[in-house]
Design an enzyme around this catalytic site. Structure first.
Site, PDB file in Angstrom:
ATOM      1  N   LYS A  51      -6.629   1.803  -6.683  1.00  0.00           N
ATOM      2  CA  LYS A  51      -8.049   1.495  -5.593  1.00  0.00           C
ATOM      3  C   LYS A  51      -8.772   2.503  -5.581  1.00  0.00           C
ATOM      4  O   LYS A  51     -10.104   2.387  -5.182  1.00  0.00           O
ATOM      5  CB  LYS A  51      -7.590   0.382  -4.713  1.00  0.00           C
ATOM      6  CG  LYS A  51      -7.521  -1.305  -5.098  1.00  0.00           C
ATOM      7  CD  LYS A  51      -6.484  -1.913  -3.946  1.00  0.00           C
ATOM      8  CE  LYS A  51      -6.262  -3.352  -4.745  1.00  0.00           C
ATOM      9  NZ  LYS A  51      -5.637  -4.222  -4.129  1.00  0.00           N
ATOM     10  N   GLN A  95      -3.678  -5.609   2.347  1.00  0.00           N
ATOM     11  CA  GLN A  95      -3.010  -6.029   0.521  1.00  0.00           C
ATOM     12  C   GLN A  95      -1.990  -6.392   1.133  1.00  0.00           C
ATOM     13  O   GLN A  95      -0.849  -6.979   1.642  1.00  0.00           O
ATOM     14  CB  GLN A  95      -2.434  -4.613   0.518  1.00  0.00           C
ATOM     15  CG  GLN A  95      -1.647  -4.324  -0.793  1.00  0.00           C
ATOM     16  CD  GLN A  95      -2.593  -4.616  -2.111  1.00  0.00           C
ATOM     17  OE1 GLN A  95      -3.642  -3.599  -1.914  1.00  0.00           O
ATOM     18  NE2 GLN A  95      -2.090  -4.721  -3.543  1.00  0.00           N
ATOM     19  N   ASP A 118     -12.124  -9.182   0.543  1.00  0.00           N
ATOM     20  CA  ASP A 118     -11.737 -10.198  -0.609  1.00  0.00           C
ATOM     21  C   ASP A 118     -11.933 -11.480   0.262  1.00  0.00           C
ATOM     22  O   ASP A 118     -11.354 -12.677  -0.513  1.00  0.00           O
ATOM     23  CB  ASP A 118      -9.815 -10.202  -0.988  1.00  0.00           C
ATOM     24  CG  ASP A 118      -9.475 -10.432  -2.114  1.00  0.00           C
ATOM     25  OD1 ASP A 118      -9.988 -10.523  -2.910  1.00  0.00           O
ATOM     26  OD2 ASP A 118      -8.593 -10.352  -2.462  1.00  0.00           O
TER      27      ASP A 118
END
Ligand code: NAP
Length: 284
Positions: A51, A95, A118
Site C-alpha cells: 500500500k 489493517q 474503507d
C-alpha cells in the site's frame, strides 16, 4: 479452459494511472493516508508495504503506525483520535484482522467517518445500506469494477454472494442490489449452497476456503469472482489460492477472476481511489 480470465492486475494499473493523473492535475491537494498496523496476520507487513509503495507511485503521502503484539487498545485509540484531528491526514486505515484481544468494531468506530477510507465505521456502513454512501469499502468496489469489465448492465441478473462479512459479503450484496441484480447472500449456515449457486449469473466467493467452489456450483456462462485468499502448501511450497477450484470452474464459466491478480490489486487501487475522494471532499 473456456472462460475469459479477468486481469485484475491490468485493470488496477489502469485505475491507478487515472488516479495519479487526477492528483497531478489537481496540484493543490496532496492526499494523505495513515495506515495503522496492529494486525495478527504475519502477511500484514507485506500488505502494508504494498500500500505504501502504491501510494507513493500515484502521489499519495502515507504514514505507517506499527503496533507490536500485546498492544493496549487505548494506545491505538489515542493514535486514532490524534489522526482524526490532524488536518494533514485525509484517510485512516485500520489493517485487519487485528491482534487477538483487540476489538475491531470498537476501534474502527473511533475513526472520523470523513477519514474512514474503507467505509467500515457504523455510520458509513449505515449510509451504504440506506443507499446514500459517502464512501464504499474498497474490496466490494474492486469486485464491482471487475464484474463491470465483462458485463456492464447487470439488471435482472441473479447474483450469489458467498460470505456475509461487513468488509466484503454484505457491502458487495448491496452494490449488486444497486445494479438491479436479484441478490442471494449465502453463509456457513445456508442450505443447498451449490444448488442455489448453480442458478446464479454472477457468483462472488468470499469464504476463505481453498477449492470450496467447484464446477458443480457454476451455471454455464456465469461470471465468477474469487475474493478468497488462502495460504496452502503444495509439494512443500507455500502458495496463495482463492476459493475456486479454478481450472474446473474455468471450464464452465464465461469469465473468472483469479487469485492472485484478481480482486487483490483492485482492493489496493480502490484504497488509493478512496483516499483521493476523501482528500477532495474534505479539503476546503
Ligand atoms: P470472514 O469475515 O471470515 O467471512 C467469511 C464468510 O464466509 C462468513 O460470512 C462465513 O459465514 C462464510 N462461510 C464460511 N464457510 C462457508 C460455507 N461453507 N459456505 C458459505 N459461506 C461460508 O472473511 P472476509 O473478511 O469476508 O474474507 C473472506 C475471504 O476473502 C478471506 O479469504 C479473505 O482473506 C479474503 N479477502 C480478500 C480481500 C482482497 O482484497 N482480495 C479482501 C478481504 C478479504 P458465517 O457468517 O456464517 O460464519
Amino acid at each position: 479452459m473456456t472462460a475469459i480470465v479477468i486481469d485484475g492486475k491490468k485493470i488496477s494499473q489502469e485505475l491507478c494511472e487515472s488516479i495519479a493523473k487526477k492528483i497531478k492535475e489537481s496540484r493543490k491537494i496532496i492526499p494523505s493516508i495513515a495506515l495503522i498496523n496492529a494486525s495478527a496476520d504475519p502477511a500484514s507487513e507485506i500488505y502494508v508495504a504494498k500500500k505504501v509503495r502504491l501510494a507513493e507511485s500515484v502521489g499519495i503521502k502515507s504514514s505507517v503506525y506499527k503496533f507490536e503484539g500485546g498492544t493496549d487498545a487505548n494506545k491505538i485509540a489515542d493514535l486514532i483520535r490524534k489522526l482524526n484531528s490532524d488536518a494533514g491526514v485525509h484517510a485512516i486505515l485500520l489493517q485487519s484482522p487485528l491482534e487477538r484481544g483487540l476489538n475491531f468494531r470498537n476501534l474502527v468506530d473511533l475513526i472520523d467517518p470523513r477519514k474512514d477510507v474503507d467505509g467500515l465505521t457504523t455510520i458509513n456502513q449505515g449510509k451504504l445500506f440506506t443507499g446514500e454512501p459517502d464512501i464504499v469499502p474498497c474490496t466490494p468496489l474492486g469486485i464491482m469494477h471487475l464484474i463491470r469489465s465483462v458485463r456492464q448492465n447487470m439488471t435482472g441478473a441473479h447474483a450469489v454472494v458467498l460470505g456475509r462479512s461487513s468488509i466484503v459479503g454484505k457491502p458487495t450484496s448491496q452494490l449488486l442490489l444497486n445494479e438491479n441484480c436479484t441478490v442471494t447472500l449465502l453463509h456457513s449456515r445456508s442450505q443447498n449452497t451449490a444448488e442455489i449457486c448453480r442458478t446464479a449469473d454472477i457468483v462472488v466467493s468470499a469464504v476463505g476456503r481453498p477449492r470450496y467452489v467447484t464446477r458443480d456450483f457454476i451455471k454455464p456462462r456465469a461470471i465468477v469472482i474469487d475474493v478468497g485468499i488462502n495460504r496452502i502448501e503444495i509439494d512443500g511450497a507455500k502458495k496463495i489460492v482463492g476459493d475456486l477450484d479454478f481450472d474446473a470452474v474455468a471450464e464452465v464459466a464465461a469469465a473468472i477472476s483469479p487469485v492472485p491478480n484478481g480482486v487483490g490489486p483492485m482492493t489496493v487501487a480502490y484504497l488509493m481511489y478512496n483516499t483521493l475522494q476523501l482528500a477532495q471532499a474534505n479539503t476546503a
